[in-house]
Design an enzyme around this catalytic site. Structure first.
Site, mmCIF file in Angstrom:
data_model
loop_
_atom_site.group_PDB
_atom_site.id
_atom_site.type_symbol
_atom_site.label_atom_id
_atom_site.label_comp_id
_atom_site.label_asym_id
_atom_site.label_seq_id
_atom_site.Cartn_x
_atom_site.Cartn_y
_atom_site.Cartn_z
ATOM 1 C CG ASP A 92 -2.334 1.023 0.693
ATOM 2 O OD1 ASP A 92 -2.486 0.406 0.126
ATOM 3 O OD2 ASP A 92 -1.529 2.671 1.222
ATOM 4 C CB THR A 93 1.732 3.391 -2.766
ATOM 5 O OG1 THR A 93 2.460 2.854 -2.534
ATOM 6 C CG2 THR A 93 2.811 4.767 -2.695
#
Length: 210
Positions: A92-93
């Protein structure tokens, strides 16, 4: 059951290290074309397997903790079906600016507000990558500082209209037009801002399988 697509790379990309990785079945749980392309360029054989996840996190979490929470959350749905020779990779960014979480914009107005607030300032791009096996789980993170020039409204709206900001944290892609004309400085991993810290992912796979 999730959606499974087997992706192979030409045998010419193989090295001794890649052969070691090939003993395991890598599952990339991401629909991001950018992450999938990175895995291909790394010379890895992998399967894209997808499951719907509602990306909700506790309100008290900040920055790095949000990325870590969501990357682990994405792995949970796969745990009951994971096999001993499989490595599940979820990630996840998030974009963090002035103590505020900037996720994927819901509409054009939100995308505009995100870029406007980051204009002329630094922000942090954080990616958490979770490597899950039946016997263990390892979490690694990468943080990159990015500085935008003073963006004009015309520049912001052009990027929103011509490029898809709705699948990108912070409402922009560093590889897109706004990244080419708007970013003055970057401190840290470029690929992390695109969506995957490739050097860290490769290094971690080597350590896991050593």
């Amino acid at each position: 059951m999730g959606i499974g697509t087997r992706i192979s790379v030409p045998p010419t990309t193989n090295t001794m290290q890649i052969e070691k990785i090939k003993k395991f079945h890598i599952i990339l749980a991401s629909s991001s074309p950018r992450r999938q392309e990175f895995f291909k360029k790394l010379g890895l054989e992998f399967e894209v397997r997808l499951k719907p996840v509602e990306e909700i996190f506790p309100e008290q979490l900040k920055g790095l903790d949000i990325a870590n929470f969501l990357s682990k959350l994405k792995a949970e749905a796969f745990l009951p079906e994971l096999k001993s020779n499989e490595i599940l990779i979820t990630s996840d960014t998030v974009v963090w600016h002035k103590d505020t979480f900037l996720g994927k914009p819901k509409d054009e107005e939100e995308a505009y507000l995100m870029l406007k607030t980051m204009s002329g300032d630094w922000h942090e791009v954080i990616t958490s990558v979770c490597f899950t096996r039946t016997k263990d789980q390892k979490l690694v993170t990468s943080s990159t500082q990015v500085k935008f020039k003073d963006l004009t409204d015309d520049e912001i709206w052009y990027n929103i209209k011509e490029y898809n900001p709705f699948d990108k944290a912070g409402g922009y892609g560093i590889q897109d037009w706004i990244g080419l004309i708007g970013i003055e400085e970057i401190r840290g991993s470029y690929t992390n801002v695109v969506g995957l810290p490739t050097q860290l992912v490769y290094e971690t796979l080597m350590k896991i399988l050593d």
